[in-house]
Motif scaffolding. Structure first.
Motif, short mmCIF file in Angstrom:
data_model
loop_
_atom_site.label_atom_id
_atom_site.label_comp_id
_atom_site.label_asym_id
_atom_site.label_seq_id
_atom_site.Cartn_x
_atom_site.Cartn_y
_atom_site.Cartn_z
N THR A 67 0.83 -1.20 0.00
CA THR A 67 0.00 0.00 0.00
C THR A 67 0.86 1.25 0.00
O THR A 67 0.63 2.19 -0.78
N LEU A 68 1.87 1.28 0.85
CA LEU A 68 2.76 2.44 0.91
C LEU A 68 3.49 2.64 -0.42
O LEU A 68 3.62 3.77 -0.90
N GLN A 69 3.96 1.55 -1.01
CA GLN A 69 4.66 1.64 -2.29
C GLN A 69 3.73 2.19 -3.38
O GLN A 69 4.11 3.05 -4.16
N THR A 70 2.50 1.71 -3.42
CA THR A 70 1.53 2.17 -4.40
C THR A 70 1.22 3.65 -4.21
O THR A 70 1.20 4.43 -5.16
N LEU A 71 0.98 4.05 -2.95
CA LEU A 71 0.66 5.44 -2.67
C LEU A 71 1.86 6.36 -2.93
O LEU A 71 1.69 7.50 -3.36
N GLU A 72 3.05 5.85 -2.69
CA GLU A 72 4.26 6.62 -3.00
C GLU A 72 4.39 6.80 -4.51
O GLU A 72 4.67 7.89 -5.00
N ARG A 73 4.17 5.74 -5.26
CA ARG A 73 4.28 5.79 -6.72
C ARG A 73 3.29 6.78 -7.31
O ARG A 73 3.59 7.50 -8.26
N ASP A 74 2.09 6.84 -6.73
CA ASP A 74 1.05 7.75 -7.21
C ASP A 74 1.28 9.19 -6.76
O ASP A 74 0.53 10.08 -7.15
N GLY A 75 2.27 9.42 -5.91
CA GLY A 75 2.58 10.78 -5.48
C GLY A 75 1.85 11.23 -4.23
O GLY A 75 1.84 12.43 -3.92
N PHE A 76 1.27 10.29 -3.49
CA PHE A 76 0.52 10.65 -2.28
C PHE A 76 1.36 10.57 -1.01
O PHE A 76 1.07 11.25 -0.04
N VAL A 77 2.35 9.69 -1.01
CA VAL A 77 3.16 9.44 0.18
C VAL A 77 4.62 9.70 -0.13
O VAL A 77 5.12 9.36 -1.21
N LEU A 78 5.28 10.31 0.84
CA LEU A 78 6.72 10.56 0.75
C LEU A 78 7.43 9.58 1.67
O LEU A 78 7.08 9.48 2.86
N ARG A 79 8.38 8.86 1.12
CA ARG A 79 9.20 7.93 1.91
C ARG A 79 10.54 8.60 2.14
O ARG A 79 11.28 8.87 1.20
N ASP A 80 10.86 8.88 3.40
CA ASP A 80 12.11 9.57 3.75
C ASP A 80 13.02 8.61 4.49
O ASP A 80 12.83 8.34 5.67
N ALA A 81 14.01 8.08 3.75
CA ALA A 81 14.97 7.14 4.33
C ALA A 81 16.19 7.93 4.79
O ALA A 81 16.87 8.57 4.00
N LYS A 82 16.47 7.87 6.09
CA LYS A 82 17.59 8.60 6.66
C LYS A 82 18.80 7.66 6.73
O LYS A 82 18.68 6.53 7.18
N PRO A 83 19.97 8.13 6.30
CA PRO A 83 21.16 7.28 6.29
C PRO A 83 21.82 7.18 7.68
O PRO A 83 22.87 7.73 7.93
N ILE A 85 22.29 4.40 11.28
CA ILE A 85 22.30 2.99 11.68
C ILE A 85 21.65 2.90 13.05
O ILE A 85 22.12 3.57 13.98
N PRO A 86 20.61 2.12 13.22
CA PRO A 86 19.90 1.37 12.18
C PRO A 86 19.14 2.33 11.26
O PRO A 86 18.84 3.46 11.64
N PRO A 87 18.82 1.86 10.06
CA PRO A 87 18.13 2.73 9.10
C PRO A 87 16.80 3.24 9.68
O PRO A 87 16.12 2.53 10.41
N ARG A 88 16.48 4.47 9.34
CA ARG A 88 15.20 5.06 9.78
C ARG A 88 14.46 5.54 8.54
O ARG A 88 14.99 6.30 7.74
N VAL A 89 13.23 5.06 8.40
CA VAL A 89 12.38 5.46 7.28
C VAL A 89 11.10 6.03 7.85
O VAL A 89 10.43 5.38 8.66
N ASP A 90 10.78 7.24 7.43
CA ASP A 90 9.53 7.89 7.84
C ASP A 90 8.63 8.06 6.63
O ASP A 90 9.11 8.33 5.52
N TYR A 91 7.34 7.92 6.85
CA TYR A 91 6.34 8.10 5.79
C TYR A 91 5.47 9.29 6.16
O TYR A 91 5.02 9.42 7.31
N SER A 92 5.22 10.14 5.18
CA SER A 92 4.35 11.30 5.38
C SER A 92 3.59 11.56 4.09
O SER A 92 3.86 10.94 3.06
N LEU A 93 2.64 12.47 4.17
CA LEU A 93 1.84 12.81 2.99
C LEU A 93 2.49 13.94 2.20
O LEU A 93 3.04 14.87 2.78
N THR A 94 2.38 13.86 0.91
CA THR A 94 2.71 14.98 0.04
C THR A 94 1.50 15.92 0.06
O THR A 94 0.46 15.60 0.65
N ASP A 95 1.61 17.06 -0.60
CA ASP A 95 0.45 17.96 -0.69
C ASP A 95 -0.72 17.26 -1.38
O ASP A 95 -1.86 17.37 -0.96
#
Length: 131
Positions: A67-83, A85-95
Motif C-alpha cells: 500500500t505504501l509503495q503504491t501510494l508513494e508511486r502515485d505521489g501521495f506518500v513521501l518515503r524519507d529514508a535517513k542514512p 544505523i539502524p536505518p530510519r524510514v519515515d512516511y508522510s503525505l505529500t500535498d
C-alpha cells in the motif's frame, strides 16, 4: 448540471465511468481498505513503518508495504529514508496526498456516523427477503 451531480469528463478528458479511464486505478488506490486507513493515519503525522502498522490495526506487513509503495508511486506518500544505523524510514503525505486523505477521511467519518442507518436498512432488507 444539477447541484451535487458529478461533472463528466469531455470526450477527450478523464471520465471515471469509462473502463479505460486511468483515474479508476487512482481511485482504487486511495479508496482501498488499506489505502483509506493509511492516508487517514498519515493526516495526523508522519510515521515509521512499525508505528504505522500498529496504528492501522489488522494490516499485514506485506499489505502495508504494498500500500505504501503504491501510494508513494502515485505521489501521495513521501518515503524519507535517513542514512543512519539502524536505518530510519519515515512516511508522510505529500500535498497531493493530504488533499486525497482529507477526501477519503471525510467519507470514512461519514461511514462511521451512518452505521445505525446502514444496520437498520440491512435489517429491513433481510426481513423483507425472508418474509
Amino acid at each position: 448540471m444539477a447541484e451535487g451531480t458529478p461533472a463528466r469528463g469531455s470526450a477527450d478528458g478523464p471520465n471515471v465511468n469509462r473502463v479505460e479511464c486511468p483515474s479508476r486505478l487512482v481511485l482504487e488506490h486511495v479508496t482501498s481498505r488499506w489505502g483509506v486507513l493509511v492516508l487517514a493515519a498519515l493526516l495526523e503525522r508522519s510515521y515509521r513503518f512499525s508505528e504505522l502498522r500498529r496504528e492501522v490495526s489488522g494490516v499485514s506487513e506485506k499489505m502495508l508495504a504494498q500500500t505504501l509503495q503504491t501510494l508513494e508511486r502515485d505521489g501521495f506518500v513521501l518515503r524519507d529514508a535517513k542514512p543512519v544505523i539502524p536505518p530510519r524510514v519515515d512516511y508522510s503525505l505529500t500535498d497531493l496526498g493530504r488533499e486525497a486523505a482529507q477526501q477519503v477521511w471525510a467519507l470514512a467519518r461519514w461511514a462511521e456516523g451512518s452505521l445505525k442507518d446502514v444496520f437498520r436498512a440491512r435489517d429491513a432488507y433481510d426481513e423483507a427477503r425472508v418474509g
